[in-house]
Design a protein around this motif. Sequence first.
Motif, mmCIF file in Angstrom:
data_model
loop_
_atom_site.group_PDB
_atom_site.id
_atom_site.type_symbol
_atom_site.label_atom_id
_atom_site.label_comp_id
_atom_site.label_asym_id
_atom_site.label_seq_id
_atom_site.Cartn_x
_atom_site.Cartn_y
_atom_site.Cartn_z
ATOM 1 N N MET A 68 31.687 49.191 30.695
ATOM 2 C CA MET A 68 31.531 49.205 32.148
ATOM 3 C C MET A 68 30.169 49.722 32.604
ATOM 4 N N HIS A 69 29.341 50.155 31.689
ATOM 5 C CA HIS A 69 28.013 50.638 32.091
ATOM 6 C C HIS A 69 27.231 49.565 32.843
ATOM 7 N N LEU A 70 27.316 48.330 32.370
ATOM 8 C CA LEU A 70 26.560 47.232 32.969
ATOM 9 C C LEU A 70 27.489 46.195 33.587
ATOM 10 N N ALA A 71 28.661 46.643 34.041
ATOM 11 C CA ALA A 71 29.630 45.732 34.659
ATOM 12 C C ALA A 71 29.942 46.206 36.073
ATOM 13 N N GLY A 72 30.502 45.313 36.887
ATOM 14 C CA GLY A 72 30.843 45.633 38.261
ATOM 15 C C GLY A 72 32.331 45.779 38.462
ATOM 16 N N MET A 73 32.716 46.042 39.696
ATOM 17 C CA MET A 73 34.125 46.228 40.023
ATOM 18 C C MET A 73 34.957 45.002 39.639
ATOM 19 N N GLU A 74 34.389 43.809 39.814
ATOM 20 C CA GLU A 74 35.140 42.585 39.531
ATOM 21 C C GLU A 74 35.511 42.470 38.055
ATOM 22 N N ASP A 75 34.759 43.140 37.183
ATOM 23 C CA ASP A 75 35.013 43.069 35.734
ATOM 24 C C ASP A 75 36.040 44.097 35.269
ATOM 25 N N LEU A 76 36.391 45.033 36.132
ATOM 26 C CA LEU A 76 37.201 46.167 35.688
ATOM 27 C C LEU A 76 38.589 45.774 35.188
ATOM 28 N N PRO A 77 39.373 44.944 35.909
ATOM 29 C CA PRO A 77 40.717 44.640 35.405
ATOM 30 C C PRO A 77 40.739 44.056 34.004
ATOM 31 N N ALA A 78 39.849 43.092 33.741
ATOM 32 C CA ALA A 78 39.835 42.466 32.415
ATOM 33 C C ALA A 78 39.405 43.452 31.345
ATOM 34 N N GLN A 79 38.433 44.285 31.640
ATOM 35 C CA GLN A 79 37.966 45.260 30.658
ATOM 36 C C GLN A 79 39.032 46.317 30.370
ATOM 37 N N VAL A 80 39.713 46.761 31.404
ATOM 38 C CA VAL A 80 40.782 47.747 31.202
ATOM 39 C C VAL A 80 41.889 47.148 30.356
ATOM 40 N N ALA A 81 42.292 45.931 30.668
ATOM 41 C CA ALA A 81 43.366 45.282 29.906
ATOM 42 C C ALA A 81 42.984 45.129 28.436
ATOM 43 N N GLU A 82 41.736 44.718 28.197
ATOM 44 C CA GLU A 82 41.288 44.514 26.814
ATOM 45 C C GLU A 82 41.293 45.821 26.027
ATOM 46 N N HIS A 83 40.781 46.873 26.595
ATOM 47 C CA HIS A 83 40.689 48.134 25.862
ATOM 48 C C HIS A 83 42.003 48.894 25.841
ATOM 49 N N ALA A 84 42.865 48.670 26.832
ATOM 50 C CA ALA A 84 44.175 49.330 26.822
ATOM 51 C C ALA A 84 45.030 48.850 25.656
ATOM 52 N N ARG A 85 44.807 47.611 25.222
ATOM 53 C CA ARG A 85 45.578 47.097 24.083
ATOM 54 C C ARG A 85 45.328 47.904 22.815
ATOM 55 N N LEU A 86 44.149 48.523 22.709
ATOM 56 C CA LEU A 86 43.867 49.352 21.535
ATOM 57 C C LEU A 86 44.785 50.568 21.481
ATOM 58 N N SER A 87 45.290 50.994 22.655
ATOM 59 C CA SER A 87 46.222 52.119 22.702
ATOM 60 C C SER A 87 47.670 51.658 22.705
ATOM 61 N N GLY A 88 47.897 50.348 22.542
ATOM 62 C CA GLY A 88 49.256 49.832 22.470
ATOM 63 C C GLY A 88 49.851 49.375 23.783
ATOM 64 N N PHE A 89 49.065 49.388 24.866
ATOM 65 C CA PHE A 89 49.593 48.972 26.161
ATOM 66 C C PHE A 89 49.460 47.456 26.290
ATOM 67 N N ALA A 90 50.596 46.780 26.383
ATOM 68 C CA ALA A 90 50.603 45.325 26.350
ATOM 69 C C ALA A 90 50.200 44.705 27.678
ATOM 70 N N HIS A 91 50.382 45.440 28.764
ATOM 71 C CA HIS A 91 50.084 44.880 30.079
ATOM 72 C C HIS A 91 49.620 45.996 31.005
ATOM 73 N N VAL A 92 48.614 45.691 31.833
ATOM 74 C CA VAL A 92 48.033 46.688 32.729
ATOM 75 C C VAL A 92 47.948 46.108 34.141
ATOM 76 N N MET A 93 48.244 46.943 35.135
ATOM 77 C CA MET A 93 48.137 46.538 36.544
ATOM 78 C C MET A 93 47.435 47.661 37.314
ATOM 79 N N ILE A 94 46.345 47.307 38.006
ATOM 80 C CA ILE A 94 45.566 48.296 38.756
ATOM 81 C C ILE A 94 45.727 48.030 40.251
ATOM 82 N N TYR A 95 46.219 49.038 40.972
ATOM 83 C CA TYR A 95 46.350 48.962 42.425
ATOM 84 C C TYR A 95 45.508 50.073 43.058
ATOM 85 N N VAL A 96 44.885 49.767 44.189
ATOM 86 C CA VAL A 96 44.142 50.778 44.950
ATOM 87 C C VAL A 96 44.745 50.853 46.349
ATOM 88 N N THR A 97 44.546 51.983 47.015
ATOM 89 C CA THR A 97 45.110 52.156 48.344
ATOM 90 C C THR A 97 44.198 51.557 49.408
#
Length: 402
Positions: A16-45
């Motif tokens: 994320m050093h050279l990425a923007g907000m639009e890239d965050l969901p895909a990057q989080v999902a990709e790296h969360a799989r390394l911790s065993g999380f099969a699916h990720v959902m990000i909500y903001v208020t």
Amino acid sequence: MRSDGERALGGLLEAMHLAGMEDLPAQVAEHARLSGFAHVMIYVTDLQEQLLVPLPGQHDTAGEPLETLRIDATMPGRAFRAVTIIRGRSPKDGRTPLLWVPLLDGTERIGVLGLIAPQDDELAETRAKDLASLVAVLVVSKRPHSDSFARLVRARPLTLSAEVLWNLLPPGTFANDDVVVSAALEPAYEMGGDAFDYALDSGTLHVSIFDAMGHDTSAGLTASIAMAACRNNRRQGMGLAAIGEAIDVAIREEFTGRFATGILAQLDLRSGLLSWINRGHHPPLVLREGHLVASLESEPDPPMGFGMDASTGLLRYQLQPGDRLLFYTDGVIEAQSPQGELFGLERFIDFVVRWEADGVSAPETLRRLIQAILAHQHGRLQDDATVVTVEWQTRRRFQLVL
């Protein structure tokens, strides 16, 4: 050798050093799989903290685009309201653990993170908390320069004065071992002359609240000048009375006939000694153990902008540990229903006392207070309504509950 959790967090941070907000969901999902999380959902208020809005490009477990959720009627909303991890089951099979984790930057509630976990155990929760902490920091770091994010959290366009003020206001909540500060302001989209500010300077907390005349763009600019003059002169080491005079001059130099009321205060976090000046504003209130113990009445000095002499000057009050200060503008107590009934000071105090007696955090209490004021006026405020609360020496008020 790094663990899976460490590789997930480190890899996400690096990506994320050279990425923007639009890239965050895909990057989080990709790296969360390394911790065993099969699916990720990000909500903001959203701005009014009524909705949880998904970051674009995300899908639920069935592959459907994520929908906006209400904070007050959903399981993710409960995680946001209570600032705690909420455990559920995946709707896809009814068995797989689903964790809803609040996204916190310090004590500012950013949104929630939904995770399909590999198992329902302590390790999964620890990794979920760690991931949520990093995601919150990444959202906060990317949002200042993301127009797509600004559009996402707005239900409708801001007025010009609201656009200016939102970019000047500090976060709605802050806490450390000595103090908890929370603030709320409505109307979020048409705010006119209300503003608040706070800052920590070593062992001193500075707090200010302003209410500029009118409800138009000029009122917003008057409040902006008041806040900027306050910050500028405070950071030069001026005392409260001198800062009030500097604000008075700044408003007069820019406008004719414009003024702002306000409270400028500082709290010594070591001793609990509160010092303040009152420039034509409602007096601060002190709550102690669920009761109003003091209304810090004084002969107020003139509002800022008139060029009139301020004779009362500096005021002081000794707080006790656990005391809560309430600063507010007249849009709170003078909120009027269609039948002409005022919201009133007594109802305002009772609301704060009642919800906090139930263990509700200060930020959540103010969120509900603003909703109550809006409901009292059937959704249409006649004036800006702003509340700032400061609780001294409270070490357990805002923690992630496990």
